[in-house]
Enzyme design. Structure first.
Site, PDB file in Angstrom:
ATOM      1  N   GLU A 101      11.688   2.758   9.550  1.00 25.73           N
ATOM      2  CA  GLU A 101      12.731   0.732   9.000  1.00 25.73           C
ATOM      3  C   GLU A 101      13.684   1.436   7.528  1.00 25.73           C
ATOM      4  O   GLU A 101      14.089   2.126   7.150  1.00 25.73           O
ATOM      5  CB  GLU A 101      11.055   0.811   8.680  1.00 25.73           C
ATOM      6  CG  GLU A 101      10.580   0.784   7.081  1.00 25.73           C
ATOM      7  CD  GLU A 101       9.577   0.318   6.695  1.00 25.73           C
ATOM      8  OE1 GLU A 101       8.065  -0.030   7.875  1.00 25.73           O
ATOM      9  OE2 GLU A 101       8.768   0.865   6.242  1.00 25.73           O
ATOM     10  N   SER A 111       0.696  -1.238   0.257  1.00 20.53           N
ATOM     11  CA  SER A 111      -0.012   0.764  -0.819  1.00 20.53           C
ATOM     12  C   SER A 111       0.546   1.201   0.458  1.00 20.53           C
ATOM     13  O   SER A 111       1.737   1.451   0.279  1.00 20.53           O
ATOM     14  CB  SER A 111      -0.793  -0.244   1.253  1.00 20.53           C
ATOM     15  OG  SER A 111      -0.079  -0.381   2.310  1.00 20.53           O
ATOM     16  N   LYS A 138      -6.735  -2.829   2.355  1.00 23.68           N
ATOM     17  CA  LYS A 138      -6.617  -2.488   3.630  1.00 23.68           C
ATOM     18  C   LYS A 138      -7.736  -1.133   4.562  1.00 23.68           C
ATOM     19  O   LYS A 138      -8.184  -0.683   3.147  1.00 23.68           O
ATOM     20  CB  LYS A 138      -5.890  -2.939   4.657  1.00 23.68           C
ATOM     21  CG  LYS A 138      -5.123  -4.978   4.324  1.00 23.68           C
ATOM     22  CD  LYS A 138      -3.540  -4.683   5.040  1.00 23.68           C
ATOM     23  CE  LYS A 138      -3.598  -6.099   5.475  1.00 23.68           C
ATOM     24  NZ  LYS A 138      -1.882  -6.061   6.002  1.00 23.68           N
ATOM     25  N   ARG A 193      -2.668   4.075   5.822  1.00 18.81           N
ATOM     26  CA  ARG A 193      -2.701   3.507   4.206  1.00 18.81           C
ATOM     27  C   ARG A 193      -3.642   4.655   3.669  1.00 18.81           C
ATOM     28  O   ARG A 193      -4.213   5.193   4.822  1.00 18.81           O
ATOM     29  CB  ARG A 193      -2.554   1.797   4.955  1.00 18.81           C
ATOM     30  CG  ARG A 193      -1.961   0.990   4.875  1.00 18.81           C
ATOM     31  CD  ARG A 193      -2.526  -0.292   4.476  1.00 18.81           C
ATOM     32  NE  ARG A 193      -1.956  -1.633   5.150  1.00 18.81           N
ATOM     33  CZ  ARG A 193      -1.956  -1.909   6.449  1.00 18.81           C
ATOM     34  NH1 ARG A 193      -2.647  -1.451   7.349  1.00 18.81           N
ATOM     35  NH2 ARG A 193      -1.281  -2.839   6.717  1.00 18.81           N
ATOM     36  N   HIS A 213       3.980   5.589   8.464  1.00 14.17           N
ATOM     37  CA  HIS A 213       3.959   5.447   9.741  1.00 14.17           C
ATOM     38  C   HIS A 213       4.547   6.367  10.345  1.00 14.17           C
ATOM     39  O   HIS A 213       5.194   7.753  10.312  1.00 14.17           O
ATOM     40  CB  HIS A 213       5.743   4.312   9.580  1.00 14.17           C
ATOM     41  CG  HIS A 213       5.505   3.699   8.976  1.00 14.17           C
ATOM     42  ND1 HIS A 213       4.254   1.952   8.756  1.00 14.17           N
ATOM     43  CD2 HIS A 213       6.247   2.462   8.026  1.00 14.17           C
ATOM     44  CE1 HIS A 213       4.912   1.437   7.788  1.00 14.17           C
ATOM     45  NE2 HIS A 213       5.856   1.959   7.405  1.00 14.17           N
ATOM     46  N   HIS A 251       5.414   6.220   1.363  1.00 11.19           N
ATOM     47  CA  HIS A 251       6.069   5.153   0.491  1.00 11.19           C
ATOM     48  C   HIS A 251       5.296   3.594  -0.030  1.00 11.19           C
ATOM     49  O   HIS A 251       4.422   3.774   0.828  1.00 11.19           O
ATOM     50  CB  HIS A 251       7.214   4.458   1.611  1.00 11.19           C
ATOM     51  CG  HIS A 251       7.456   3.463   2.655  1.00 11.19           C
ATOM     52  ND1 HIS A 251       7.007   4.697   3.505  1.00 11.19           N
ATOM     53  CD2 HIS A 251       6.847   2.370   2.886  1.00 11.19           C
ATOM     54  CE1 HIS A 251       6.281   3.394   4.609  1.00 11.19           C
ATOM     55  NE2 HIS A 251       6.736   2.309   4.116  1.00 11.19           N
ATOM     56  N   GLN A 267       2.007   4.096   2.111  1.00 11.09           N
ATOM     57  CA  GLN A 267       1.376   4.024   3.400  1.00 11.09           C
ATOM     58  C   GLN A 267       2.826   5.052   4.162  1.00 11.09           C
ATOM     59  O   GLN A 267       3.898   5.499   3.760  1.00 11.09           O
ATOM     60  CB  GLN A 267       1.986   2.681   3.912  1.00 11.09           C
ATOM     61  CG  GLN A 267       3.051   1.776   3.685  1.00 11.09           C
ATOM     62  CD  GLN A 267       3.279   0.383   3.776  1.00 11.09           C
ATOM     63  OE1 GLN A 267       3.809   0.638   5.134  1.00 11.09           O
ATOM     64  NE2 GLN A 267       3.021   0.093   3.130  1.00 11.09           N
ATOM     65  N   LYS A 283       7.719   3.632  13.880  1.00  8.75           N
ATOM     66  CA  LYS A 283       8.318   2.224  13.185  1.00  8.75           C
ATOM     67  C   LYS A 283       9.438   2.280  12.280  1.00  8.75           C
ATOM     68  O   LYS A 283       9.224   3.262  10.825  1.00  8.75           O
ATOM     69  CB  LYS A 283       6.962   1.786  12.224  1.00  8.75           C
ATOM     70  CG  LYS A 283       6.945   0.377  11.977  1.00  8.75           C
ATOM     71  CD  LYS A 283       6.038  -0.010  11.355  1.00  8.75           C
ATOM     72  CE  LYS A 283       6.534  -1.596  10.284  1.00  8.75           C
ATOM     73  NZ  LYS A 283       5.368  -1.970   9.560  1.00  8.75           N
TER      74      LYS A 283
END
Length: 424
Positions: A141, A112, A306, A300, A116, A281, A114, A139
């Protein structure tokens, strides 16, 4: 081995998501099969998307005895180390929770659009929607390419977005004239991340992501038809195939228009990108090792079946438009046959060890815990007064704080990714 040995194997978990690669085409399934994860039964039609290695409550790793890793670490606090336990107390380190989560992802179709949340936003979202945002942690990453890997990451430089607005009428149709005009006037600014520039980018992005469904679906159909018959402006050449791919995977989805807003990066094995909180991203294809702060919070807004949370995604972004090189993590030599990927956060860094048959690498003690996964070959891990542990592809092992480590390849190449944390 005693129950408090600093090095031991752990059992990861596998996750099946629609975007994962099917059967043994997936690195996740390959690793689960090769390492004989207890209870794993290969289904060649199932999409094996993620391998989780850590203590996150949603899918915790276990020791071979069946005990959860977090329970074992809580009972043997020396394995985490006092400094790390103190520094990451808010992440539950003192109770046996690692401040990072290590994963392997096998991506067949786009994840997706998205972002964080940062910690403040994560705490608010967890309080407001605990069934959606299941923890209160941030989050950040890092993705390390195991194979050729493509992704959308971060906003394009402002002049490039402006060029798409001029050359792609279907994209421009989603943006009100006043917003497009304001953005165009600021797109050549010498301060692309200034307050006015960020505000203009936010207005443009919000206009696209909240466009009426009837409008964006009509314009997407027109765009796809134009691309399919070969009518493509020069500036569109690099995203034409991406738009068609995203539309084929998610027909009529607003996320396809993010090709005109986000950097499209193509990576080779050994390349890495870092995405801080608030960076938009979407991973597109390939296999990666991914490390993140221990959280499962994802906001998302497109390319997904979702829940979409467009208002919080729009509000939570940094709007720091930049060349994609901003997100690259430069590898640095750390030890013989060992490369360090060290993003600008305290929760984790990753070592990549690549040994030819018979080669060995020694790692000095780390003042914190590690989780390592063997992505290729087989060999042995040694520590202490001659203790050793045989390891092979797909197997995962834990390394306690303060353990000096030696890795040695057997009769074939050995590649290991070791995520760790230490407190300065």
């Amino acid at each position: 081995m005693s129950s408090t040995t600093p090095v031991f194997k752990i059992i990861p978990t596998t996750q099946k998501y629609d975007w994962g690669k099917k059967g043994l085409s997936s690195k996740v399934a390959q690793f689960a099969t090769a390492s004989k994860i207890p209870g794993f039964a290969l289904d060649e039609e199932a999409p094996y998307a993620e391998l989780w290695m850590g203590t996150h409550i949603s899918s915790p790793s276990r020791l071979l005895s069946g005990e959860t890793l977090s329970s074992h670490l809580a009972a043997h606090k020396e394995l985490i180390g006092e400094k790390v336990a103190t520094k990451f107390a808010d992440a539950g380190a003192a109770e046996g929770n690692l401040p990072f989560l290590l994963k392997v992802l096998a991506i067949a179709k786009a994840l997706s659009i998205q972002t964080h949340p940062d910690k403040k936003m994560a705490e608010r979202l967890h309080q407001e929607q605990p069934t959606v945002y299941k923890d209160a942690n941030h989050k950040p990453e890092m993705a390390l390419a195991l194979t050729d890997f493509t992704a959308l990451c971060g906003f394009l430089p402002l002049p490039k977005i402006a060029a798409y607005l001029l050359s792609t009428p279907e994209f421009a149709a989603l943006v009100p004239t006043t917003i497009a005009s304001q953005f165009a006037s600021l797109s050549t600014s010498s301060d692309p991340t200034g307050p006015a520039e960020k505000a203009a980018l936010k207005d443009l992005f919000s206009a696209v992501m909240t466009a009426e469904e009837s409008l964006f679906k009509t314009q997407l159909d027109v765009l796809v038809e134009r691309y399919q018959r070969g009518s493509v402006a020069d500036v569109e050449e690099e995203v034409r195939d991406l738009v068609l791919t995203l539309h084929s995977q998610f027909p009529g989805d607003i996320g396809a228009f993010c090709a005109f807003l986000l950097n499209y990066v193509k990576m080779q094995p050994g390349d890495a990108i870092f995405l801080a909180a608030g960076e938009p991203h979407a991973y597109i294809s390939g296999d990666i090792v991914e490390c993140m702060a221990t959280s499962d919070n994802v906001i998302r807004a497109g390319l997904t079946p979702k829940l979409r949370d467009v208002p919080n995604l729009v509000d939570g972004l940094t709007y720091a438009a930049a060349d994609p090189r901003k997100h690259l993590v430069a590898p640095a030599p750390a030890a013989p046959h060992t490369t360090l990927y060290d993003p600008p956060i305290p929760e984790f860094a990753v070592l990549r060890v690549a040994l030819a048959p018979g080669e060995a690498a020694a790692h000095a003690p780390v003042d914190g815990p590690s989780v390592a996964v063997v992505t290729e070959g087989r060999g042995a891990v040694g520590w202490g007064a001659g203790e050793t542990l045989g390891v092979s592809e797909g197997e995962v092992f834990f390394v306690g704080a303060g353990a000096e480590l030696r890795l040695e390849a057997a009769d074939q190449k050995l590649v290991v990714y070791r995520a760790f944390v230490e407190a300065a």
